[in-house]
Design a protein around this motif. Sequence first.
Motif, short mmCIF file in Angstrom:
data_model
loop_
_atom_site.label_atom_id
_atom_site.label_comp_id
_atom_site.label_asym_id
_atom_site.label_seq_id
_atom_site.Cartn_x
_atom_site.Cartn_y
_atom_site.Cartn_z
N ARG A 43 63.67 27.67 20.06
CA ARG A 43 63.41 29.02 20.56
C ARG A 43 62.42 29.03 21.72
O ARG A 43 62.15 30.06 22.30
CB ARG A 43 62.92 29.91 19.43
N VAL A 100 73.80 23.84 14.86
CA VAL A 100 73.04 25.10 14.92
C VAL A 100 73.11 25.82 13.58
O VAL A 100 72.11 26.37 13.08
CB VAL A 100 73.58 26.00 16.06
N LEU A 101 74.28 25.83 12.97
CA LEU A 101 74.41 26.45 11.64
C LEU A 101 73.58 25.70 10.61
O LEU A 101 72.94 26.31 9.74
CB LEU A 101 75.88 26.48 11.23
N ALA A 103 70.85 24.02 11.18
CA ALA A 103 69.44 24.31 11.44
C ALA A 103 69.02 25.63 10.83
O ALA A 103 67.85 25.83 10.49
CB ALA A 103 69.18 24.33 12.95
N ASN A 104 69.99 26.54 10.68
CA ASN A 104 69.72 27.83 10.04
C ASN A 104 70.06 27.82 8.55
O ASN A 104 70.08 28.88 7.92
CB ASN A 104 70.53 28.93 10.74
N ARG A 106 72.84 27.33 7.08
CA ARG A 106 74.09 28.05 6.79
C ARG A 106 75.21 27.04 6.59
O ARG A 106 76.19 27.00 7.35
CB ARG A 106 74.42 29.02 7.93
N ILE A 158 77.13 32.03 13.84
CA ILE A 158 75.75 31.68 14.22
C ILE A 158 74.90 32.94 14.23
O ILE A 158 75.33 33.98 14.75
CB ILE A 158 75.75 30.99 15.60
N PRO A 159 73.68 32.90 13.67
CA PRO A 159 72.81 34.09 13.67
C PRO A 159 72.58 34.61 15.08
O PRO A 159 72.52 33.85 16.05
CB PRO A 159 71.50 33.56 13.04
N ASP A 161 69.96 35.60 16.52
CA ASP A 161 68.77 35.05 17.17
C ASP A 161 69.04 33.73 17.88
O ASP A 161 68.28 33.31 18.74
CB ASP A 161 67.65 34.83 16.13
N ASP A 162 70.11 33.05 17.50
CA ASP A 162 70.45 31.77 18.12
C ASP A 162 71.58 31.89 19.12
O ASP A 162 72.03 30.90 19.68
CB ASP A 162 70.83 30.75 17.04
#
Length: 392
Positions: A43, A100-101, A103-104, A106, A158-159, A161-162
């Motif tokens: 971020r 990315v998923l 990292a969240n 998910r 993907i959220p 925020d990302d």
Amino acid sequence: MLVIRLLGMDDYGRFAILYGALIAATAVISGLVGDSLIVLDRRSRPIRAGLQLVALGSVLLAGVACGLVAWACRLVDGWTALAVAAAVVAFAGQELARRVLMANVRFGYVSVIDVSGFLIAAATLAGVATLGTLSLASFFAAIAIGQVGSILVAGKCIPRDDRWMSRYRPAACGAVLRYGAWRGAQQLLRPATLTAVRTAVMVIAGLASVGQIEAARTLTSPLPLLVGGMASFLFVKFAAGASLREADRAVGYLVAVTVVAGSVGVVVLPVIGTVLFGTGIGTALIVGWLVYGVSIAMVTPYGSLAAVTGRQRGVFGIRVADSVLSLALVVLVLRIGLPLVSVPLALAVGSIIGGIALRVMLARAVPRRGVSDEAPGVPAFAATTESEGRLP
């Protein structure tokens, strides 16, 4: 399985080598960019810009390189080489969406995009089959189309925020490369070793032998894939702080799971192989690959713990040594005429020796009960939360 049934064992040998190269290229990008976006602060505007640039450059380079090498080595014709290049680009891009998923945390959505990619690829193959004759180019084109489709699905998972792009200046490419280069090199070793083994088997024993070994490996692939999935979870977990004792427990759990699953596999996989592949798969080869799966379970948690605590160079050195040892053992057993089952067993021996070396290194460097939440070697600015300059 479709390649074996529709194109034959020789074409499956070619497919196995090319698909192995695809997996190797994707593994490098996954370590270089995927692990970096988990450990570093994605971020932060400079970090995110660096991740974007490194991802774009590495994905395109991997695709072009794999296509050119496949064509130059005369494994495939020009059109198939283009399909291979497209498949590598799409496969690596989808892997970054998966990271990315992860990292969240998910992981359920990771399964969703993987299944969607498979279904789209299968539908593409069915469409091609109704219009003409399937070929290796058809399979790699289907992989590319399926992965592009799953990337579009991932965009919805993907959220929010990302889901943004940073401006490309300033870009902390150096920070990404300092951490990710060692991880990328480490991630390359296992698939590169398998690709080298396939090539050695092809040269010494022929393409049909490559097909037999890969058919058995494909049957047992759920086992190392299960270990790999758990390893991804452990990497995310260890990045928040972990201890050597936790890594030991993870090894015990993974080994127990793989031994139980492998015991069931020895009974059912030979029967399943005959039904799915249309040809008998030797039980000995299946046992050999199951043993190799257990060896991966013994190694992976130690590699993940060492990486998040800033010991990428040590991990890389050990993994290079055990990979070279494994390949040398494979060439030796083939040269002296041992049966094909000796190939996965030789790989397992090298892997286990590497795992022991990693455990010894961690015992000297990592506290038994816990490690700092901040991994050595991560740039100081990686902990910031600056996110200005975002582009939709």
